[in-house]
Design an enzyme around this catalytic site. Structure first.
Site, PDB file in Angstrom:
ATOM      1  N   HIS A 183      -6.293  -7.165  -0.705  1.00 54.53           N
ATOM      2  CA  HIS A 183      -6.429  -5.717  -0.905  1.00 54.53           C
ATOM      3  C   HIS A 183      -5.640  -5.301  -2.153  1.00 54.53           C
ATOM      4  O   HIS A 183      -4.600  -5.876  -2.455  1.00 54.53           O
ATOM      5  CB  HIS A 183      -5.892  -4.961   0.315  1.00 54.53           C
ATOM      6  CG  HIS A 183      -6.565  -5.339   1.598  1.00 54.53           C
ATOM      7  ND1 HIS A 183      -6.045  -6.304   2.457  1.00 54.53           N
ATOM      8  CD2 HIS A 183      -7.717  -4.910   2.153  1.00 54.53           C
ATOM      9  CE1 HIS A 183      -6.858  -6.425   3.495  1.00 54.53           C
ATOM     10  NE2 HIS A 183      -7.892  -5.600   3.331  1.00 54.53           N
ATOM     11  N   ASP A 242      -4.696 -12.848   3.119  1.00 51.93           N
ATOM     12  CA  ASP A 242      -5.938 -12.335   3.688  1.00 51.93           C
ATOM     13  C   ASP A 242      -7.149 -12.551   2.786  1.00 51.93           C
ATOM     14  O   ASP A 242      -8.256 -12.107   3.117  1.00 51.93           O
ATOM     15  CB  ASP A 242      -5.802 -10.856   4.087  1.00 51.93           C
ATOM     16  CG  ASP A 242      -5.045 -10.022   3.071  1.00 51.93           C
ATOM     17  OD1 ASP A 242      -4.771 -10.527   1.951  1.00 51.93           O
ATOM     18  OD2 ASP A 242      -4.715  -8.856   3.383  1.00 51.93           O
ATOM     19  N   HIS A 296       0.818  -1.226   0.000  1.00 56.40           N
ATOM     20  CA  HIS A 296       0.000   0.000   0.000  1.00 56.40           C
ATOM     21  C   HIS A 296       0.852   1.276   0.000  1.00 56.40           C
ATOM     22  O   HIS A 296       0.320   2.359  -0.257  1.00 56.40           O
ATOM     23  CB  HIS A 296      -0.936   0.039   1.209  1.00 56.40           C
ATOM     24  CG  HIS A 296      -1.998  -1.024   1.198  1.00 56.40           C
ATOM     25  ND1 HIS A 296      -2.846  -1.204   0.126  1.00 56.40           N
ATOM     26  CD2 HIS A 296      -2.336  -1.978   2.116  1.00 56.40           C
ATOM     27  CE1 HIS A 296      -3.660  -2.220   0.387  1.00 56.40           C
ATOM     28  NE2 HIS A 296      -3.371  -2.706   1.583  1.00 56.40           N
ATOM     29  N   ASP A 310      -2.612 -10.556  -2.620  1.00 60.13           N
ATOM     30  CA  ASP A 310      -3.201 -10.059  -1.371  1.00 60.13           C
ATOM     31  C   ASP A 310      -4.635  -9.619  -1.678  1.00 60.13           C
ATOM     32  O   ASP A 310      -4.915  -9.129  -2.771  1.00 60.13           O
ATOM     33  CB  ASP A 310      -2.373  -8.874  -0.861  1.00 60.13           C
ATOM     34  CG  ASP A 310      -2.793  -8.405   0.514  1.00 60.13           C
ATOM     35  OD1 ASP A 310      -2.103  -8.737   1.489  1.00 60.13           O
ATOM     36  OD2 ASP A 310      -3.829  -7.691   0.619  1.00 60.13           O
TER      37      ASP A 310
HETATM   38 ZN   LIG Z   1      -4.146  -7.212   2.497  1.00 61.67          ZN
END
Ligand SMILES: [Zn+2]
Length: 341
Positions: A164, A249, A125, A162
């Site tokens: 996200h 995740d 991120h 991931d």
């Molecule tokens: Zn994540």
């Protein structure tokens, strides 16, 4: 085992986030699971701190200086989710350093077949100038840039599985064709970026492949996207290195998201990516990102290392062509990737 390198460093435990899902317990759980299995025979090494030059090839100096200064004065909140503690600067330097050392092991004289950098804080991120989403430095971007700048790589493929969206990596390589960034992520979900229409800009147009998936997506969707989209993309792109931004995740047990990938799904995804790297004749690097159910995370990392190091390789799994993957293929074939048609 020769050719398999695992990078770690105890500074990952000193990035103190308090009562936070991204805690040092994650590394403790991973290392416990791996040590119980004698590290699966991987050659375990301590990650050096990354050089300023390697970090500044991705992040401006002031970004690094801000993290250093915040850690030095005792830490604090960077945003609602992202925390620095006194140990965070060192942890971030070694997390980036593990990613750099991973590339050196794979593309340097040692010529390792696979390497994994198992650190926190995670990285995907973090944009060039902003720490966010539990991430301080973008470790996988630093690895890719190091491969291009210092190890003779001409092209790097990053698969971010991931749950996200890896907005930082997406952003850093937005206008570049020397990194093909592929991301499978739940949408809508934090950080809200990564629509299919975000495909890169300028010379990088077509070299960002965002594959948002709805909550509830599981093995069938993830495996189909890797087998039927990432595999043919990799063959067309001919990378010199394949990197996984490996978050766990998307697992059904994860508390922060709503996808339902199983342990068997991670085994299949891992075997697929190993087979893709093998088909391209290039090594495979695994850089840890998220994963917040400690059991699923620890099992997932072990599953990926097992598949990445398997001799002979696990058979690449059969994956039916999911309608979502068919849509992505059609879209890409109309653009820069006619071979996917
Ligand atoms: Zn994540």
């Amino acid at each position: 085992m020769p050719g398999l390198v695992l990078l770690r460093h105890p500074s990952s435990l000193e990035h103190d986030t308090g009562a936070h899902p991204e805690s040092s317990r994650r590394i403790v759980a991973i290392e416990r699971a791996l040590s119980e299995r004698d590290w699966l025979g991987w050659d375990m090494r301590l990650s050096p701190a990354a050089s300023r030059a390697a970090i500044e090839a991705v992040h401006p100096a002031r970004h690094l200086d801000r993290i250093a200064a915040l850690s030095a004065r005792g830490g604090g909140m960077i945003d609602m989710d992202t925390i620095a503690s006194p140990g965070s600067y060192e942890a971030a330097l070694h997390a980036a350093g593990g990613a750099v050392a991973l590339v050196d092991a794979l593309l340097g004289p040692e010529g390792a077949a696979a390497a994994a950098s198992l650190h926190r804080p995670p990285g995907h991120h973090a944009t060039a100038g902003r720490a966010m989403g539990f991430c301080l430095l973008n470790n996988v971007a630093i690895a890719a840039q190091h491969a291009l700048d210092s190890c003779g790589a001409r092209r790097v493929l990053i698969l971010d599985w991931d749950v996200h969206h890896g907005n930082g990596t997406n952003d850093i390589f937005d206008d570049r064709d020397d990194v093909l960034f592929c991301s499978i992520h739940q949408s809508p979900l934090y950080p809200g970026s990564g629509p299919a229409s975000d495909a890169g800009h300028g010379p990088g147009e077509g070299f960002t492949v965002n594959m948002p998936v709805p909550g509830g997506s599981g093995d069938a969707v993830f495996c189909s996207l890797v087998e039927h989209v990432v595999r043919p993309l990799a063959i067309a792109y001919e990378p010199d290195l394949v990197l996984i931004s490996a978050g766990y995740d998307a697992h059904a047990d994860d508390p922060l998201a709503g996808c339902v990938v199983s342990d068997a799904g991670y085994a299949a995804l891992s075997a697929s990516v190993r087979a893709i790297a093998h088909e391209c004749g290039v090594p495979l690097g695994i850089v840890l990102e998220g994963g917040y159910d400690l059991g699923a995370l620890a099992r997932g990392v072990a599953i990926t290392l097992e598949a990445a190091g398997a001799q002979p390789a696990h058979a690449a799994p059969e994956a039916a062509l999911h309608p979502l993957a068919a849509q992505v293929r059609e879209r890409l074939a109309r653009g820069r990737w006619p071979s996917l048609g």
